[in-house]
Write an enzyme that holds these catalytic residues in place. Structure first.
Site, PDB file in Angstrom:
ATOM      1  N   HIS A 232      66.084  31.421 -17.324  1.00 26.42           N
ATOM      2  CA  HIS A 232      64.629  31.457 -17.122  1.00 26.42           C
ATOM      3  C   HIS A 232      64.135  32.856 -16.764  1.00 26.42           C
ATOM      4  O   HIS A 232      63.086  33.286 -17.238  1.00 26.42           O
ATOM      5  CB  HIS A 232      64.217  30.439 -16.047  1.00 26.42           C
ATOM      6  CG  HIS A 232      64.369  29.016 -16.493  1.00 26.42           C
ATOM      7  ND1 HIS A 232      63.665  28.489 -17.553  1.00 26.42           N
ATOM      8  CD2 HIS A 232      65.148  27.991 -16.036  1.00 26.42           C
ATOM      9  CE1 HIS A 232      63.991  27.215 -17.725  1.00 26.42           C
ATOM     10  NE2 HIS A 232      64.902  26.888 -16.817  1.00 26.42           N
TER      11      HIS A 232
ATOM     12  N   SER B 215      64.068  22.961 -11.617  1.00 28.56           N
ATOM     13  CA  SER B 215      65.403  23.213 -12.174  1.00 28.56           C
ATOM     14  C   SER B 215      66.493  23.030 -11.133  1.00 28.56           C
ATOM     15  O   SER B 215      66.280  23.250  -9.936  1.00 28.56           O
ATOM     16  CB  SER B 215      65.486  24.653 -12.700  1.00 28.56           C
ATOM     17  OG  SER B 215      64.512  24.902 -13.674  1.00 28.56           O
TER      18      SER B 215
END
Lengths: 418, 418, 418, 418
Positions: free
Chosen positions: C345, C297
């Protein structure tokens, strides 16, 4: 709202069909595998042998492939003397048993081999590819024409019109299929998917293809169509980047501007005529205002013919007139038109409607015909008659305009000659 | 989540395919239409002629049909003397042209006629029906066997495994298809859709069929399967109305209790072996706990054989023992088992596993075998070997249990004889 | 072979649904049309009015749209005093009628308006687009937050998980859908279809999206996944042009390297968590050897945070360590992580697994995080617990490695400070 | 040939959606599970809790279900005093935060519970079934009307026209769906699938249903239509076994002879009007020659009304005239027609066209209306106007013929009275 609930589902199985009865790799030679496949009586082991042969073939070297084809050609051949004897017996005493004995002996065993090979998933596609190889080998091994004769015989039977599916290609089609359209376009090259988009997404464009249920990801042939208000005289105009799409509902003309065969392995098996007529039907159903159907076609052999004849063009208009002469008069031995595209459309019963100068400014267009293009008109009230006249006496149907251009060209060359 | 986006859609077109190029009714005789179809060079007019011939055939009387078949048999026949000459020439000088000339002459023109007929929507189905008529006529016109030989040759090629689609039949299948399953069931009659429901809806039952893409509403063959915990010994038990379905996930055995061919017009073209093996594969994939695959089959010829041999049964157990003897020993000329079901399964490589008395209390079951039934076991590790042994030397694979029953029967008849 | 015969077909109707009851254009103002739609009792005229309003809205100017939203906000508002009175009465005497009266009065009439608008084909998509407009207007008209609250309330109910469909995106998907993926990719830009091909065609890549049945051509959110043999530390590596695809069957790791929301009009309605978990499930089912699921990410807020804190990086490794510190320690008011990707997340129960220097050499990557990237690990045995700890006490789950990097960064800045 | 490649496929996923995140059975009480589901912030655990609650509900006893509904009704209720206070504050100071606070407090928490329950596969169908239970319990627990109000509110939003799919039901539909049509037929009973076949297979019959994408195997409502050459006056005639189907292409009238709601749990959510108008549209598109659309409807309340009024019929014609009077004059409090079928069709804008004696000889038909039936005519040029007149002033549109029959009946009773 009517649709067949069942069919799509039944058939999606073709694709999902698992590969079954897979065993270890069988590394016998292709010829040995072929013999084993022909001699087995067991369908299950036949399936396995067919799989093995197709996979070994895919991995084979050119030498191995050639030797396989020679095996087919020589060893899986008829025993001509034996067949002659059987035919003679049958001629004398036409019994059922005699007929069967003759029939079986008269068919080269390679045909049965091909049928037995066509069992595993994807086999049909592989056999078509195999024939493309064979056609290549045939060039330097003319005797392989016998084996090719059998391939073609079987493929014609399997790719019979009754088994084909006509399908419109749109921007909603799977990218994988669109990729193939890009790759197979043979007339006016398509650069990439974005280029293709311009030929299928606008509402005044159509694209149709034939598919076979056993090769659902492989188009066999496709045709690109522009819906217009007149018979188009320029491919550059039709394909220019900045054009604004027109309302399909008001279109009156359908211009078939590109038709491409996709499968080398199906060479000599003709789909074009049927596809064109199917598409005429589809468009007529969807858009009743469309009543004129014409092509805008290249003239691939013009320049070569002019060169050979020593004709010279000094202007686009010269090319136009020579094109008219070429298309109406130039024949190959056998009396058919020399130009392959003309042979195709005239053979379908179309007529030479018009020739346009400076219609295709692409490198290829200039090279082959000085930029000239031609319209073949499909007037369904005349195609049958024109087809018959062409087929029986070689008559080329042509409009007055085209005949007059041709006359102009003749005059020009006569003048020059004089 | 993987699936083919394209295929179902491509193929649904087969069914939706419009009937095109329909003209007025063409009332020439079937034979005249056939000659016209063979002589036309035009694909479009060919399409029209094919449509006309198929429609006129559908309306034809028995006399007209017979006369059409006789035309095929006599007029679209090979010219045997000519073929013999071509074969001899080719034997002497094996040229490509010689080969092609021979090949074309060696194939009766009726084959090309059938290929040309297979163009319009639904043609394949009609040609299959046409062959069913032909088989009927053949009984009183044995010479038609020649024409049937060609039908069968072409249909075998068209219904090649590579073109078939295996499909599970469930309670989610279209009622129209289920109707056909009811109608075509040939072993243990199904009364109506509600009766069929009991064979496909419970989670411990399966039904699979083969289809051809050009006949998507017509199953070619289907098999019914019960998932169980043991090799079933009684069809009455399997089909009883009040049974409670079992959990499929815990099943260990798959019992093939009915297998029916659907198309009379495809007689002699074998799908059964391939379907059984496909279904074994499908079930093994879906339900890993199922590891034994067996049939529960009728013994159609038992009583007749006993009657002819003068054997008499005094109890179900007698029938069982005679059945074992019959299945292992009774042969027709040629050495194959006399019983047609035995021929089929043993030919597939299955083995005689067990025979059960009083297993089928239906009128038909009692009439043909005194209620006895048999299990043929498909042990995939042995089918290939057993198939070869059967095919080459006629060896019938049988379990000790069955051999011992057969010995019991022999003893009985010897005692009686003595 | 199991599949639902019916569903695909039922639902394809959504798309084919004809536009019915179309009358002439109704050019009343949007607000007048809204009032008419709310006051009509007729469902058919309601359908027509909804169609008119949606079409007029599509043609409306910015001013007209704003005035429509203000109408919704002011005129289709609750009557708060009246509602207060009804609530008080109900508090005193909790009768059914009192409840109903209150309930109806408590819901702003704009909600009913939206429900009534959602009748014609394509309405859902238009309402989502309408909300995107509204969000734009809200910026300069904060009071519109009330109307947006109602839009969001209704859209959350309509885009409930139970109505969403997860779908794998492949090279077999329609080009029209793939076009949208290209356009909506928000993390690592996709240039064109050929660029997308590299992310979906290789067998070690996956892409999944959520769709809603009423907007079948519009993905709601999608995620791109690489199948690997380790937790990837570099997006440049994952996306490099010359890489060779790996065998999916041997992959052990699934790396979620891009997740993009597609519909601005669905802002604030969260699909990401559910999509990730669905995809974990799908991959685990398809590829049992894949057991580790992680992201790769971006760290969008790193550089800004460093700038504000006056931290300076002298090497990629410095960025890595500051990133670790930033992700574990930087909070916004309310105590959640400052970084939006981290919030997402960690909020799903993932943990900070590793940080990589020089992992994203793109302009954007360098600008936002000096090229550093982070892995969030989804260990399904821990996500629930980590999610709870994060939700209740703000605990950030992080590996030793990350904690140690963060400590390194702290030490650095303390050293600098000292 | 145009069709949506994508949609069917996208949506088939709804059905195929695997059940994910299944854990062990969670045997907490339904109320405890509800509270847990409402308090969890985790979407994944929410999914699991929703699954558990729905499964426990399915296994629950009547007492447990009732106690669950009482929990919803009492504990997941609004806090009316608190809401009143929030509404008052907002009335005084209309801030965005005030609005949001009020909105959230004004919605009973049971609505959020239902939204959270609608996550797993099949949840929508289970929630509809749950409401059917609730309606049952409400009879003896009138306070549950509050909870039902919320169920209905949410289901109306979810089963909004924009989400429904109209589908023709044919003999090609899955047997599983056809089974449901047999079961749900509420007007003229269908015995079994073979009986249904007579209503959907002949080419002069049609059947259409609405479906919701999340319940693809459950029709919501369906209508049966006969295509005829006149407005039918007898259901016995329409349904007689020995009739010969007519050519649909020449039909001029479409008779809606049966319309049945299928889902008890969707009571009070009206689909009928929209389905009728959709079907009018579909038939008009398919068969341009059909221009008259009418029902042939039962008169369920006639006999009871006559009994209560003390009217006696001495002949079928008497029933006809009383029916005309009943349908035009008998009102329930509120002024709407007493007859529920009349309320429905007149509310849709249809008009009373004709009444027929001896039209329904079934036991039920004789019992409820002495065999009389009525045609409601849907003249689309008038429905909107008639609907408005009916809705605003209760005007019943009726033909002269019907009015004259009603006058006849009035005269009869006045004579009797006199």
């Amino acid at each position: 709202m009517k649709r067949n609930w069942f069919l799509g589902d039944v058939l999606s199985q073709l694709y999902d069909r698992p590969r079954i009865w897979r065993g270890a790799r069988d590394t016998r030679s292709l010829s040995d595998l072929a013999e084993a496949l022909l001699s087995t009586a067991g369908e299950a082991s036949g399936y396995q042998l067919a799989t093995s042969l197709l996979e070994e073939y895919a991995k084979a070297s050119e030498e191995e492939k050639l030797s396989f084809f020679i095996h087919l050609n020589e060893e899986l051949e008829i025993d001509a003397s034996h067949v002659a004897a059987l035919a003679s017996s049958y001629a004398e005493a036409p019994t059922t048993d005699g007929f069967k004995a003759f029939s079986e002996a008269a068919e080269p065993r390679r045909q049965e081999l091909l049928r037995r090979l066509n069992q595993p998933e994807g086999a049909t596609e592989r056999l078509v590819a195999m024939r493309a190889d064979l056609l290549r080998f045939r060039k330097s091994n003319p005797a392989l024409a016998r084996t090719d004769h059998d391939f073609r015989h079987l493929l014609r039977s399997w790719f019979n019109r009754g088994f084909l599916v006509a399908r419109r290609i749109t921007w909603d089609s799977p990218a994988r299929i669109l990729d193939k359209i890009v790759a197979y376009e043979a007339v006016h090259a398509i650069e990439d998917l974005d280029d293709l988009r311009r030929r299928i997404e606008p509402e005044d464009r159509r694209c149709f293809a034939f598919f076979h249920p056993s090769m659902p990801e492989e188009p066999l042939i496709f045709v690109e169509v522009a819906l217009t208000l007149e018979i188009s005289g320029s491919i550059d105009h039709l394909l220019r980047l900045d054009r604004a799409p027109k309302d399909a509902a008001t279109a009156t003309h359908a211009i078939f501007y590109s038709i491409s065969n996709c499968q080398e392995g199906l060479a000599g098996i003709s789909f074009g005529n049927l596809l064109i007529k199917q598409v005429v039907f589809e468009i007529a159903m969807e858009l009743p205002s469309v009543t004129t159907f014409s092509t805008l076609s290249p003239i691939p052999g013009l320049k070569r013919w002019m060169d050979e004849a020593g004709f010279e063009a000094h202007s686009p208009k010269d090319y136009r007139d020579f094109a008219a002469q070429y298309l109406t008069e130039a024949k190959r031995k056998g009396g058919e038109p020399l130009d392959p595209v003309a042979r195709f459309h005239l053979g379908n019963g179309a007529e030479l409607h018009n020739v346009h100068p400076a219609a295709d400014g692409s490198e290829k267009g200039l090279a082959q015909s000085g930029g000239a293009m031609v319209n073949y008109l499909y007037d369904l009230s005349k195609t049958e008659r024109q087809h018959e006249a062409f087929a029986t006496s070689g008559t080329v149907a042509a409009s007055r305009a085209v005949l007059s251009m041709a006359a102009g060209a003749r005059k020009k060359t006569e003048d020059t000659a004089a």
